[in-house]
Motif scaffolding. Sequence first.
Motif, PDB file in Angstrom:
ATOM      1  N   GLY A   1       0.816  -1.216   0.000  1.00  0.00           N
ATOM      2  CA  GLY A   1       0.000   0.000   0.000  1.00  0.00           C
ATOM      3  C   GLY A   1       0.849   1.265   0.000  1.00  0.00           C
ATOM      4  O   GLY A   1       0.516   2.241  -0.674  1.00  0.00           O
ATOM      5  N   GLN A   2       1.929   1.258   0.764  1.00  0.00           N
ATOM      6  CA  GLN A   2       2.815   2.419   0.797  1.00  0.00           C
ATOM      7  C   GLN A   2       3.486   2.639  -0.556  1.00  0.00           C
ATOM      8  O   GLN A   2       3.593   3.764  -1.026  1.00  0.00           O
ATOM      9  CB  GLN A   2       3.867   2.245   1.887  1.00  0.00           C
ATOM     10  N   VAL A   3       3.927   1.555  -1.164  1.00  0.00           N
ATOM     11  CA  VAL A   3       4.572   1.656  -2.475  1.00  0.00           C
ATOM     12  C   VAL A   3       3.563   2.132  -3.517  1.00  0.00           C
ATOM     13  O   VAL A   3       3.861   2.996  -4.345  1.00  0.00           O
ATOM     14  CB  VAL A   3       5.211   0.307  -2.882  1.00  0.00           C
ATOM     15  N   ALA A   4       2.350   1.592  -3.471  1.00  0.00           N
ATOM     16  CA  ALA A   4       1.311   2.005  -4.417  1.00  0.00           C
ATOM     17  C   ALA A   4       0.960   3.479  -4.227  1.00  0.00           C
ATOM     18  O   ALA A   4       0.774   4.209  -5.214  1.00  0.00           O
ATOM     19  CB  ALA A   4       0.070   1.135  -4.245  1.00  0.00           C
ATOM     20  N   ALA A   5       0.875   3.921  -2.985  1.00  0.00           N
ATOM     21  CA  ALA A   5       0.571   5.337  -2.729  1.00  0.00           C
ATOM     22  C   ALA A   5       1.666   6.243  -3.273  1.00  0.00           C
ATOM     23  O   ALA A   5       1.380   7.302  -3.843  1.00  0.00           O
ATOM     24  CB  ALA A   5       0.392   5.565  -1.224  1.00  0.00           C
ATOM     25  N   ALA A   6       2.914   5.824  -3.118  1.00  0.00           N
ATOM     26  CA  ALA A   6       4.024   6.611  -3.664  1.00  0.00           C
ATOM     27  C   ALA A   6       3.952   6.660  -5.185  1.00  0.00           C
ATOM     28  O   ALA A   6       4.183   7.713  -5.799  1.00  0.00           O
ATOM     29  CB  ALA A   6       5.361   6.026  -3.215  1.00  0.00           C
ATOM     30  N   ALA A   7       3.610   5.538  -5.808  1.00  0.00           N
ATOM     31  CA  ALA A   7       3.502   5.503  -7.269  1.00  0.00           C
ATOM     32  C   ALA A   7       2.357   6.374  -7.766  1.00  0.00           C
ATOM     33  O   ALA A   7       2.507   7.106  -8.756  1.00  0.00           O
ATOM     34  CB  ALA A   7       3.331   4.063  -7.750  1.00  0.00           C
ATOM     35  N   VAL A   8       1.224   6.335  -7.070  1.00  0.00           N
ATOM     36  CA  VAL A   8       0.075   7.152  -7.474  1.00  0.00           C
ATOM     37  C   VAL A   8       0.398   8.641  -7.298  1.00  0.00           C
ATOM     38  O   VAL A   8       0.133   9.459  -8.189  1.00  0.00           O
ATOM     39  CB  VAL A   8      -1.191   6.761  -6.681  1.00  0.00           C
ATOM     40  N   THR A   9       0.991   8.987  -6.163  1.00  0.00           N
ATOM     41  CA  THR A   9       1.363  10.382  -5.929  1.00  0.00           C
ATOM     42  C   THR A   9       2.361  10.854  -6.978  1.00  0.00           C
ATOM     43  O   THR A   9       2.227  11.941  -7.541  1.00  0.00           O
ATOM     44  CB  THR A   9       1.955  10.545  -4.517  1.00  0.00           C
ATOM     45  N   GLY A  10       3.361  10.020  -7.253  1.00  0.00           N
ATOM     46  CA  GLY A  10       4.330  10.354  -8.284  1.00  0.00           C
ATOM     47  C   GLY A  10       3.679  10.481  -9.649  1.00  0.00           C
ATOM     48  O   GLY A  10       4.023  11.363 -10.435  1.00  0.00           O
ATOM     49  N   GLY A  11       2.714   9.608  -9.932  1.00  0.00           N
ATOM     50  CA  GLY A  11       2.009   9.668 -11.210  1.00  0.00           C
ATOM     51  C   GLY A  11       1.232  10.960 -11.389  1.00  0.00           C
ATOM     52  O   GLY A  11       1.252  11.562 -12.464  1.00  0.00           O
ATOM     53  N   VAL A  12       0.559  11.390 -10.341  1.00  0.00           N
ATOM     54  CA  VAL A  12      -0.197  12.644 -10.416  1.00  0.00           C
ATOM     55  C   VAL A  12       0.750  13.835 -10.587  1.00  0.00           C
ATOM     56  O   VAL A  12       0.555  14.698 -11.446  1.00  0.00           O
ATOM     57  CB  VAL A  12      -1.089  12.830  -9.164  1.00  0.00           C
ATOM     58  N   LEU A  13       1.794  13.859  -9.766  1.00  0.00           N
ATOM     59  CA  LEU A  13       2.783  14.941  -9.869  1.00  0.00           C
ATOM     60  C   LEU A  13       3.451  14.932 -11.243  1.00  0.00           C
ATOM     61  O   LEU A  13       3.642  15.982 -11.862  1.00  0.00           O
ATOM     62  CB  LEU A  13       3.826  14.795  -8.765  1.00  0.00           C
ATOM     63  N   GLY A  14       3.784  13.745 -11.733  1.00  0.00           N
ATOM     64  CA  GLY A  14       4.410  13.624 -13.046  1.00  0.00           C
ATOM     65  C   GLY A  14       3.480  14.049 -14.169  1.00  0.00           C
ATOM     66  O   GLY A  14       3.912  14.648 -15.155  1.00  0.00           O
ATOM     67  N   ALA A  15       2.201  13.743 -14.030  1.00  0.00           N
ATOM     68  CA  ALA A  15       1.240  14.130 -15.062  1.00  0.00           C
ATOM     69  C   ALA A  15       1.103  15.649 -15.159  1.00  0.00           C
ATOM     70  O   ALA A  15       1.107  16.217 -16.252  1.00  0.00           O
ATOM     71  CB  ALA A  15      -0.125  13.497 -14.784  1.00  0.00           C
TER      72      ALA A  15
END
Length: 161
Positions: free
Chosen positions: A6-20
């Motif tokens: 869950g922590q890794v997924a949250a980091a990926a989602v946050t990074g994805g939004v910031l990256g987008a």
Amino acid sequence: MRRTTGQVAAAAVTGGVLGAVGGAALGSSSGNAASGAVLGGIILAVISGWADATRKPGEPQALAARIAGSVFIAATIGWLLAWLLPDWPVWVVAVMAGVGTGLTGLRPLKVLLGLVVGAVIGFTLYLVSPDIGWPVASALTVVTYRTLAAFLWRGKEQLRV
């Protein structure tokens, strides 16, 4: 103890939004905001997920991941500044990005380094391509500053709270 899924997924989602958002900002400089958003989201989601999965709890992410995140944030801020101050020359945003990034280091030498990097990048871009997008100028300034600062202050504690 390893990071949870869950922590890794949250980091990926946050990074994805910031990256987008940052990718859209960078892509807007060439008229491809949508493709920039998709590409930036994928790139930063992968980087953030990997960096979070490979770190131990209580440790910061890898330096490359932190620099990548900073670049996308800088591009977004450059995009907003271009919208607010459209008539200013490109070197202004590079200097602001350099000084702003230097200020986050909370040391006078880091602020000076940010000013110098921002001025060099900004005036070079102004001479070579004065109509380059502000997101590109701010992102280039931040990646240059963060890389130089990491090299100059390597092995030293960066921030003490």
